[in-house]
Design an enzyme around this catalytic site. Sequence first.
Site, PDB file in Angstrom:
ATOM      1  N   GLU A  54      40.932 -21.036 -74.155  1.00  0.00           N
ATOM      2  CA  GLU A  54      40.352 -19.790 -73.648  1.00  0.00           C
ATOM      3  C   GLU A  54      38.963 -19.557 -74.241  1.00  0.00           C
ATOM      4  O   GLU A  54      38.061 -19.080 -73.556  1.00  0.00           O
ATOM      5  CB  GLU A  54      41.276 -18.607 -73.977  1.00  0.00           C
ATOM      6  N   ASP A  98      44.804 -21.326 -77.941  1.00  0.00           N
ATOM      7  CA  ASP A  98      43.796 -22.012 -78.784  1.00  0.00           C
ATOM      8  C   ASP A  98      43.289 -21.156 -79.938  1.00  0.00           C
ATOM      9  O   ASP A  98      43.323 -19.929 -79.899  1.00  0.00           O
ATOM     10  CB  ASP A  98      42.619 -22.486 -77.923  1.00  0.00           C
TER      11      ASP A  98
HETATM   12 ZN   LIG Z   1      38.310 -15.059 -78.934  1.00  0.00          ZN
HETATM   13 ZN   LIG Z   2      41.020 -14.115 -77.560  1.00  0.00          ZN
END
Ligand SMILES: [Zn+2]
Ligand SMILES: [Zn+2]
Length: 391
Positions: A136, A79
Amino acid sequence: MNRLTSHTSALRASMQACRHDIHRHPELAFEEQRTAARVAELLDEFGLEVHTGIGNTGVVGVLTKGSSERMLGLRADMDALGIQEQNPFEYRSVHDGKMHACGHDGHTAMLLGAAQYLAANGNFDGSVVFIFQPAEEHGEGARSMIADGLFERFPVDAVYAIHNFPSLETGKFAVRAGSIMAAEDNFEITIDGVGHHAAMPHLGKDAIVIGAEIVNAMQTLVSRSLDPLDSAVVSFTEFVTNGTVNVVPGQVVLRGDTRSLTTQVQEHIETTMERIVAGICAAQGASYEFSYRHNFIPTVNTPAEAEIAARVAATVVGADNVVGDSRPVMTSEDFGYMLQARPGAYLLLGNGVDGIGGCSLHNPAYDFNDDILCIGADFWVTLVESQLAAI
Ligand SMILES: [Zn+2]
Ligand SMILES: [Zn+2]
């Protein structure tokens, strides 16, 4: 840097092209459709067994050689962040307000490079599970893959991850046993007093003074109530009142962020914080609401796997370029949830000190350093070939 091992140097150009392509098309948490499709397509092309849609947009590739039951998990994140990129280069983000400012484009590219090399030339006995996780940055992607049965479907013996790290010299590795990254929690405190005329304070209950007292009192939470050898951060980031220039507010909302390296300290902060709020509000005759949300747990490396990681890193870049007892950092990482489920280790790989490699993560001028693509991929290859060596 004097490299000791270089398996993947022939793949540098293709890893770089892949990285730039992902960089150009950043996608936010759980929107990684294009990135996931590209990852799945390449894994399939390399000859891996591919599983898509795990934990929403997560992808897993499995590569098996020989007959051993051993199984090793390697994880990358896909991401991007909601930041407007300021870089002038030709592969800069084509999506306004989104960019790869944390290097997840590089993590994905180097894990793909390792998959390509290992599929074609890897010498090992067992299965490698290549995990490409979504989301994440918000701390949800690892949890969503685990909740979707990641480790039941692919019961890895251990799981590893690499994150690039600006301010660490290009290509150096840092790892440690125990906590390497912090837990992150967010809190919200609403104080209800009684609003009143600014000239007649005796007729109300001033929420702003109570709020200020709470902010001040909380400065002793770390300095006076924690063991000095433990680490934590308590930061107030918002102080919102409903007052105006001649009206003292009846309500104040305080918000903030805390970091800690162990779940014990995390719990200590939560309970101590509420006790301080309750005590001050009781003393001042105000009421309060307190909410405390856990976003990330600490990222805790198991000692045996941290040692394996340091040894493998030393094989790739030489012992002089590996810090085996690195200081932990107070930022957070959702790989902690995978390490809660399985033994493993999280390593930092130097993105560089000067120039663009030294630019901090989450900065609009950040970029992943392409010079570490082969180093990261070589780490993965060496880890697999040593941990799954034919017996
Ligand atoms: Zn980050
Ligand atoms: Zn990262």
